[in-house]
Write a protein that holds these residues in place. Structure first.
Motif, PDB file in Angstrom:
ATOM      1  N   SER A  29       0.754  -1.611   0.003  1.00 15.26           N
ATOM      2  CA  SER A  29      -0.245   0.255  -0.275  1.00 15.26           C
ATOM      3  C   SER A  29       1.275   1.493   0.137  1.00 15.26           C
ATOM      4  N   THR A  99      -3.558  12.481  -5.825  1.00 18.71           N
ATOM      5  CA  THR A  99      -4.937  11.624  -5.750  1.00 18.71           C
ATOM      6  C   THR A  99      -5.078  11.060  -5.311  1.00 18.71           C
ATOM      7  N   LEU A 100      -5.750  10.327  -6.948  1.00 13.31           N
ATOM      8  CA  LEU A 100      -6.389   9.222  -7.641  1.00 13.31           C
ATOM      9  C   LEU A 100      -5.516   8.162  -6.953  1.00 13.31           C
ATOM     10  N   ARG A 101      -4.021   7.770  -7.227  1.00 12.13           N
ATOM     11  CA  ARG A 101      -3.152   6.656  -6.755  1.00 12.13           C
ATOM     12  C   ARG A 101      -3.079   6.595  -5.533  1.00 12.13           C
ATOM     13  N   ILE A 102      -3.322   8.264  -4.648  1.00 11.89           N
ATOM     14  CA  ILE A 102      -3.195   7.963  -2.750  1.00 11.89           C
ATOM     15  C   ILE A 102      -4.360   7.280  -2.554  1.00 11.89           C
ATOM     16  N   THR A 103      -5.661   7.517  -3.222  1.00 15.68           N
ATOM     17  CA  THR A 103      -7.047   6.710  -2.893  1.00 15.68           C
ATOM     18  C   THR A 103      -6.591   5.361  -3.193  1.00 15.68           C
ATOM     19  N   LEU A 104      -6.293   5.105  -4.280  1.00 16.18           N
ATOM     20  CA  LEU A 104      -6.399   3.797  -4.792  1.00 16.18           C
ATOM     21  C   LEU A 104      -5.596   2.828  -3.444  1.00 16.18           C
ATOM     22  N   GLN A 106      -4.813   3.830  -0.353  1.00 17.45           N
ATOM     23  CA  GLN A 106      -5.509   3.686   0.701  1.00 17.45           C
ATOM     24  C   GLN A 106      -6.619   2.698   0.654  1.00 17.45           C
ATOM     25  N   ALA A 107      -7.698   2.408   0.380  1.00 11.28           N
ATOM     26  CA  ALA A 107      -8.222   1.922  -0.148  1.00 11.28           C
ATOM     27  C   ALA A 107      -7.795   0.124  -0.500  1.00 11.28           C
ATOM     28  N   GLN A 157     -15.895   1.591  -1.160  1.00 13.03           N
ATOM     29  CA  GLN A 157     -14.596   2.623  -0.316  1.00 13.03           C
ATOM     30  C   GLN A 157     -14.874   3.262  -1.509  1.00 13.03           C
ATOM     31  N   LEU A 158     -14.531   3.582  -2.873  1.00 17.65           N
ATOM     32  CA  LEU A 158     -14.332   4.330  -3.764  1.00 17.65           C
ATOM     33  C   LEU A 158     -15.578   4.774  -4.248  1.00 17.65           C
ATOM     34  N   GLY A 162     -15.967   6.744  -8.219  1.00 16.81           N
ATOM     35  CA  GLY A 162     -14.609   6.515  -8.149  1.00 16.81           C
ATOM     36  C   GLY A 162     -14.069   5.537  -8.290  1.00 16.81           C
TER      37      GLY A 162
END
Length: 169
Positions: A29, A99-104, A106-107, A157-158, A162
């Protein structure tokens, strides 16, 4: 180890090192330090097995298997639950892609370790169900079940927008 075997190993490590690191980053992660440790452990194990070429038909697949097993072994250790702080005092400006990469990441981090391993192997490393099952030492039906449930968790989650944005890239 013979000179030609050593050169073949060095060539392999040079060619596959970045792909192994990418997989390790996804498995952990985004923990790049742990990812580096896992790649180092993988390449070390590959080096010891390299002289016994008869046990390695496909070095790339073998390395991927060693990496995933090293990750799963690390997660079982008691010390693996220690985490550095999440927030840092000074952070660089983030772009939409980061931001998208960080969201992925984290998910993915919120998923159980085996679910995460299945998703990384199936969808990011593009392994078949059977290859994933072989790497994880489980059945094909277990991989399909875990994959389906893990994707459903990610969608939850997303959110649908998302998840659609992630799969479009």
């Amino acid at each position: 180890m013979k000179q030609r075997d050593l050169e073949a190993y060095q060539d392999f490590a040079t060619r596959r090192g970045s792909a192994l690191f990418r997989s390790a980053c996804l498995l952990t992660s985004g923990d790049t330090h742990l990812a580096e440790d896992l790649v180092q452990e993988t390449l070390g194990r590959m080096y010891t097995a390299w002289g016994k070429k008869r046990c390695i038909d496909n070095p790339s697949a073998y390395a991927q298997t060693v990496l995933v097993r090293a990750y799963l072994t690390h997660r079982r250790r008691r010390s693996s639950s220690e985490r550095p702080t999440v927030s840092l005092p000074d952070q660089a400006a983030q772009t939409a892609d980061s931001t998208l990469r960080i969201t992925l990441l984290q998910a993915l981090a919120d998923l159980p370790r085996l679910d995460r391993a299945v998703l990384v192997l199936r969808y990011l490393e593009d392994l078949s169900v059977e290859q994933t099952a072989e790497v994880l030492r489980t059945s094909s039906s277990a991989v399909r079940t875990r994959s389906s449930r893990a994707l459903a968790k990610l969608r939850g989650q997303l959110g649908s927008s998302g998840f659609a944005e992630l799969t479009a890239q």
